[in-house]
Design an enzyme around this catalytic site. Structure first.
Site, PDB file in Angstrom:
ATOM      1  N   ARG A   1       0.836  -1.218   0.000  1.00 23.74           N
ATOM      2  CA  ARG A   1       0.000   0.000   0.000  1.00 23.74           C
ATOM      3  C   ARG A   1       0.860   1.252   0.000  1.00 23.74           C
ATOM      4  NH1 ARG A   1      -2.381  -4.510   1.821  1.00 23.74           N
ATOM      5  NH2 ARG A   1      -4.655  -4.661   1.952  1.00 23.74           N
TER       6      ARG A   1
ATOM      7  N   ARG B   1      -5.036 -18.959  -8.525  1.00 26.39           N
ATOM      8  CA  ARG B   1      -5.833 -18.407  -7.424  1.00 26.39           C
ATOM      9  C   ARG B   1      -7.057 -17.655  -7.952  1.00 26.39           C
ATOM     10  NH1 ARG B   1      -2.061 -15.700  -3.058  1.00 26.39           N
ATOM     11  NH2 ARG B   1      -4.014 -15.777  -1.891  1.00 26.39           N
TER      12      ARG B   1
ATOM     13  N   GLN C   1      -8.024  -7.975   0.624  1.00 23.65           N
ATOM     14  CA  GLN C   1      -7.553  -7.721  -0.748  1.00 23.65           C
ATOM     15  C   GLN C   1      -8.708  -7.267  -1.629  1.00 23.65           C
ATOM     16  OE1 GLN C   1      -5.583 -11.356  -1.891  1.00 23.65           O
ATOM     17  NE2 GLN C   1      -3.766 -10.884  -0.684  1.00 23.65           N
TER      18      GLN C   1
ATOM     19  N   ASP D   1      -3.217 -15.694   8.088  1.00 21.11           N
ATOM     20  CA  ASP D   1      -1.889 -16.111   7.597  1.00 21.11           C
ATOM     21  C   ASP D   1      -1.085 -16.892   8.633  1.00 21.11           C
ATOM     22  OD1 ASP D   1      -2.412 -14.907   5.178  1.00 21.11           O
ATOM     23  OD2 ASP D   1      -1.370 -13.041   5.667  1.00 21.11           O
TER      24      ASP D   1
ATOM     25  N   LYS E   1      -5.030 -19.867  -0.367  1.00 20.48           N
ATOM     26  CA  LYS E   1      -3.909 -18.931  -0.188  1.00 20.48           C
ATOM     27  C   LYS E   1      -2.804 -19.299  -1.185  1.00 20.48           C
ATOM     28  CE  LYS E   1      -5.708 -16.340   2.846  1.00 20.48           C
ATOM     29  NZ  LYS E   1      -5.941 -14.934   2.527  1.00 20.48           N
TER      30      LYS E   1
ATOM     31  N   ARG F   1      -3.342 -24.348   2.081  1.00 20.00           N
ATOM     32  CA  ARG F   1      -2.571 -24.429   3.339  1.00 20.00           C
ATOM     33  C   ARG F   1      -3.119 -25.473   4.291  1.00 20.00           C
ATOM     34  NH1 ARG F   1      -1.101 -18.025   4.076  1.00 20.00           N
ATOM     35  NH2 ARG F   1       0.734 -18.140   2.749  1.00 20.00           N
TER      36      ARG F   1
END
Ligand code: S3P
Length: 432
Positions: free
Chosen positions: A25, A120, A165, A315, A342, A346
């Protein structure tokens, strides 16, 4: 790469790099502001460097010094068409945020990525933008994406999928839309974009209604420049925190860590497990919470974490799963559906690799169950990472207790923490 057993604990003050989310950002927002912004402590990892390169390719004047970068932004409509496709490597954050931002620039863009990023889901950002009249073509819902920039219309968006996101991509699009765009969020997601946009003078209003967060943004107001000090990354810190907790005679201090309340689930969860973690010197910088963190070896209890924790620490499940493997009672982590999409699946890789390490664990309906034991018998010491940096680092930490573990495709660590191995070994780790 091999992460080996250690006997003397983890001790010292590692240098944790700048926060990854805030670093992305800190390139994007200054690049479309009006004036010169100095950014200190930017994370120079592969993911962030892809964002940096993308903006250079769109003509933004960015000077890189050793300690800081200087961005000379020329306003909301100052970007130019990149002469090549914009390659974003492994970085989902770059892909989702740029799809939003570029959908109402006056030129065409093509976004591509590596094999993992190209698998993704991108419809989650493309679909709400298409509702706003964006002209976006995905490849079966993924990258490569072609964006024909043009005027978008302001609408009300109900964010069904909890994702910072997606929210951030939409906010960046809304900055350049005439009128009021309203975003309603049902669950907490990290709020770095809103915090930074407020500090750059965007016309943005944020409030709570019926337990939902409403963000209203009035577009086409130019942003003014602001200098940024990127705080250090809590997600990267988590690998050191858990190493110190599960290894005898450990004591570490981590300085200047971002402790944003939309993202600090790992601290809350580990404290719930009985971790000796102290937050010191709590302070604010540019409206982001910062602190130092002291961690000592601890006897961890297992814990039951509901899906509300997934919102605050998505995460960190690979590394908390490692912590739970050395607790003195079982743990359940619930509501981990988003973990499946992800940088890798995961949930699948946590299970596969823990089971290969001899840990009794299973998943049911996207909940993860871990039943720890005093001693583990390794079944297969090759850790499969599918090029996922967080799986690689979590199993480096696992290696400190049961190693040697061979970590496949460990170069992925460069996507978020290029100095991880040297920092880890400086503290007493044994990775080679
Ligand atoms: C990020 C948001 C999260 C997180 C990712 C970084 C961001 O993803 O998992 O590592 O910088 O906005 P989602 O928005 O998909 O939850």
């Amino acid at each position: 790469m091999i992460s080996n057993f250690i006997s003397k604990g983890i001790n010292g003050m590692p240098t944790i790099p700048g926060d990854k989310s805030i670093s992305h950002r800190s390139i994007i927002i200054p690049s479309i502001s009006n004036g010169i912004c100095e950014v200190n402590n930017l994370l120079k990892s592969d993911d962030v460097l892809h964002t940096l390169k993308a903006f250079k390719s769109m003509g933004v004047d960015i000077i890189e010094n050793k300690k800081k970068i200087i961005i000379n932004g020329k306003g909301l409509n100052s970007l130019n068409e990149s002469k090549d496709e914009i390659y974003l490597g492994n970085s989902g954050t770059s892909a989702r945020l740029l799809t939003g931002l570029l959908s109402n620039q006056r030129f065409k863009s093509v976004l591509t990525g590596d094999k993992s990023l190209s698998n993704r889901p991108m419809n989650r950002i493309a679909n709400p933008l298409i509702e706003m009249d964006a002209k976006i073509n995905t490849t079966n819902g993924s990258l490569p994406i072609t964006i024909e920039g043009g005027n978008l219309k302001a609408i009300d968006i109900d964010l069904k999928i909890p994702s910072a996101q997606i929210k951030s991509g939409l906010l960046l699009a809304a900055l350049n839309i005439k009128g009021e765009t309203k975003i309603t969020e049902h669950k907490i997601t990290r709020d770095h974009t809103e915090i930074m946009l407020e500090s750059f003078g965007a016309d943005i209003k944020i409030y709570k209604k019926d337990n939902k967060k409403i963000i209203k943004i009035f577009g086409q107001k130019e942003l003014f420049p602001k200098n940024i000090d990127v705080p250090n990354d809590l997600s990267s810190s988590a690998f050191f925190i858990v190493s110190a907790l599960i290894n005898k005679n450990s004591h570490i201090i981590l300085k200047n860590i971002n402790n944003n309340p939309t993202r600090n689930g790992i601290i809350l969860a580990l404290k719930k497990m009985g971790a000796k973690i102290k937050l010191l010197n709590e302070r604010k910088n540019n409206n982001e919470n910062i602190c130092d963190i002291e961690v000592k070896t601890s006897n961890l209890n297992g814990c039951d974490l509901g899906p509300e924790f997934a919102d605050l620490m998505i995460d960190e499940y690979p590394i908390i799963a490692v912590a739970a493997s050395f607790a003195n009672s079982p743990s359940i982590f619930r509501g981990l559906k988003e973990l499946r999409i992800k940088e890798s699946d995961r949930l699948k890789l946590i299970l596969l690799n823990l089971q290969n390490c001899g840990v009794d664990c299973k998943s049911e309906n996207d909940d993860l169950f871990i039943n720890p034991s005093q001693k583990y018998e390794i079944k297969k010491n090759l850790i499969q990472t599918d090029f996922d940096h967080r799986i690689a680092m979590a199993f480096c930490v696992m290696g400190t207790r049961i190693g040697p573990l061979k970590i496949k495709d460990a170069e992925s660590i460069n996507t978020s923490f290029p100095t991880f191995i040297s920092e880890f070994n400086n503290l007493g780790g044994n990775i080679f």
